[in-house]
Design an enzyme around this catalytic site. Structure first.
Site, mmCIF file in Angstrom:
data_model
loop_
_atom_site.group_PDB
_atom_site.id
_atom_site.type_symbol
_atom_site.label_atom_id
_atom_site.label_comp_id
_atom_site.label_asym_id
_atom_site.label_seq_id
_atom_site.Cartn_x
_atom_site.Cartn_y
_atom_site.Cartn_z
ATOM 1 N N ARG A 87 5.851 -17.019 -9.114
ATOM 2 C CA ARG A 87 6.102 -15.839 -9.945
ATOM 3 C C ARG A 87 7.287 -15.004 -9.436
ATOM 4 O O ARG A 87 7.629 -13.997 -10.027
ATOM 5 C CB ARG A 87 4.842 -14.966 -9.983
ATOM 6 C CG ARG A 87 3.723 -15.617 -10.772
ATOM 7 C CD ARG A 87 2.365 -15.011 -10.446
ATOM 8 N NE ARG A 87 1.313 -15.577 -11.268
ATOM 9 C CZ ARG A 87 0.744 -16.752 -11.080
ATOM 10 N NH1 ARG A 87 1.129 -17.519 -10.075
ATOM 11 N NH2 ARG A 87 -0.213 -17.181 -11.877
ATOM 12 N N GLY A 122 -9.355 -13.816 3.784
ATOM 13 C CA GLY A 122 -10.781 -14.017 3.954
ATOM 14 C C GLY A 122 -11.596 -12.741 4.059
ATOM 15 O O GLY A 122 -12.788 -12.798 4.387
ATOM 16 N N THR A 123 -10.977 -11.585 3.817
ATOM 17 C CA THR A 123 -11.691 -10.312 3.933
ATOM 18 C C THR A 123 -11.520 -9.519 2.641
ATOM 19 O O THR A 123 -10.665 -9.839 1.819
ATOM 20 C CB THR A 123 -11.136 -9.467 5.100
ATOM 21 O OG1 THR A 123 -9.818 -9.031 4.760
ATOM 22 C CG2 THR A 123 -11.114 -10.262 6.401
ATOM 23 N N HIS A 174 -10.038 -6.891 2.269
ATOM 24 C CA HIS A 174 -8.773 -6.163 2.325
ATOM 25 C C HIS A 174 -7.972 -6.346 1.035
ATOM 26 O O HIS A 174 -7.402 -5.393 0.496
ATOM 27 C CB HIS A 174 -7.975 -6.665 3.539
ATOM 28 C CG HIS A 174 -6.608 -6.064 3.669
ATOM 29 N ND1 HIS A 174 -5.471 -6.721 3.250
ATOM 30 C CD2 HIS A 174 -6.204 -4.884 4.167
ATOM 31 C CE1 HIS A 174 -4.420 -5.952 3.491
ATOM 32 N NE2 HIS A 174 -4.836 -4.843 4.048
ATOM 33 N N PHE A 225 0.822 -1.213 0.000
ATOM 34 C CA PHE A 225 0.000 0.000 0.000
ATOM 35 C C PHE A 225 0.857 1.265 0.000
ATOM 36 O O PHE A 225 0.435 2.310 -0.495
ATOM 37 C CB PHE A 225 -0.947 -0.005 1.212
ATOM 38 C CG PHE A 225 -2.065 0.984 1.090
ATOM 39 C CD1 PHE A 225 -3.147 0.735 0.265
ATOM 40 C CD2 PHE A 225 -2.027 2.174 1.794
ATOM 41 C CE1 PHE A 225 -4.185 1.657 0.138
ATOM 42 C CE2 PHE A 225 -3.055 3.103 1.681
ATOM 43 C CZ PHE A 225 -4.138 2.845 0.846
ATOM 44 N N VAL A 234 0.472 -9.083 -2.698
ATOM 45 C CA VAL A 234 -0.741 -9.094 -1.890
ATOM 46 C C VAL A 234 -1.379 -10.465 -2.113
ATOM 47 O O VAL A 234 -1.632 -10.857 -3.256
ATOM 48 C CB VAL A 234 -1.722 -7.973 -2.299
ATOM 49 C CG1 VAL A 234 -2.913 -7.935 -1.340
ATOM 50 C CG2 VAL A 234 -1.020 -6.626 -2.343
ATOM 51 N N PHE A 285 5.653 -2.407 -13.024
ATOM 52 C CA PHE A 285 4.645 -2.984 -12.131
ATOM 53 C C PHE A 285 5.035 -4.415 -11.782
ATOM 54 O O PHE A 285 4.773 -5.354 -12.530
ATOM 55 C CB PHE A 285 3.262 -2.942 -12.782
ATOM 56 C CG PHE A 285 2.151 -3.283 -11.830
ATOM 57 C CD1 PHE A 285 1.647 -2.323 -10.975
ATOM 58 C CD2 PHE A 285 1.616 -4.561 -11.788
ATOM 59 C CE1 PHE A 285 0.607 -2.624 -10.087
ATOM 60 C CE2 PHE A 285 0.589 -4.871 -10.914
ATOM 61 C CZ PHE A 285 0.088 -3.913 -10.060
#
Length: 160
Positions: free
Chosen positions: A127, A85-86, A88, A58, A81, A113
């Protein structure tokens, strides 16, 4: 599948470019692979670089914006990232992607990126450019950004 159809980029005459790599610290093993791949790509290209570490993905856009404003010709953003379970995951991925895009558009500085947005840690490891990985997204992010910086530098100013 990701990684299929990628162009073969030939990058030359770029040793004088100034490149910064900004990397998150979450998911150490994945990040170590991404950073190693990025630094290896820069070494292969003969491009010196600056490495900056931030807490998480972030924080990448604000750090990339500051580095772009300090005169770097390209900035490579590396992060990961992993879905939980949310919601977020969705908010962070969207914010990071939009933020990095905005930095590039606003500054005219190519942003590599190298942010992995994966459902599982295994996908991220595959990756990360580690031994046994099928892709090396850190290396790819550098190559794309440096190639773009070289192309933009070669575009002549329009005649008046």
């Amino acid at each position: 599948m990701s990684g299929k159809g990628a162009p073969e980029l030939m990058v030359t005459d770029c040793a004088d470019l100034r490149v910064a790599v900004v990397a998150a610290q979450w998911h150490t093993r994945v990040m170590d692979g991404l950073v190693d791949g990025a630094m290896r790509a820069l070494e292969e290209l003969g491009v010196p670089s600056t490495l900056v570490r931030v807490p998480g993905s972030f924080e990448l856009p604000v750090a990339a914006r500051v580095l772009a404003g300090r005169g770097y010709d390209a900035v490579i953003a590396l992060g990961v990232v992993i879905r939980g379970g949310t919601p977020h995951f969705d908010y962070v991925c969207q914010g990071v992607t939009q933020g990095l895009t905005q930095v590039g558009v606003d500054t005219g500085v190519p942003i590599g990126f190298g942010v992995l947005t994966c459902d599982t840690e295994d996908q991220a490891l595959d990756r990360a450019g580690l031994v046994g990985s099928s892709e090396d997204k850190g290396h790819e992010a550098v190559t794309a950004a440096v190639a773009t910086a070289a192309v933009l530098r070669a575009v002549p100013e329009p005649a008046r």
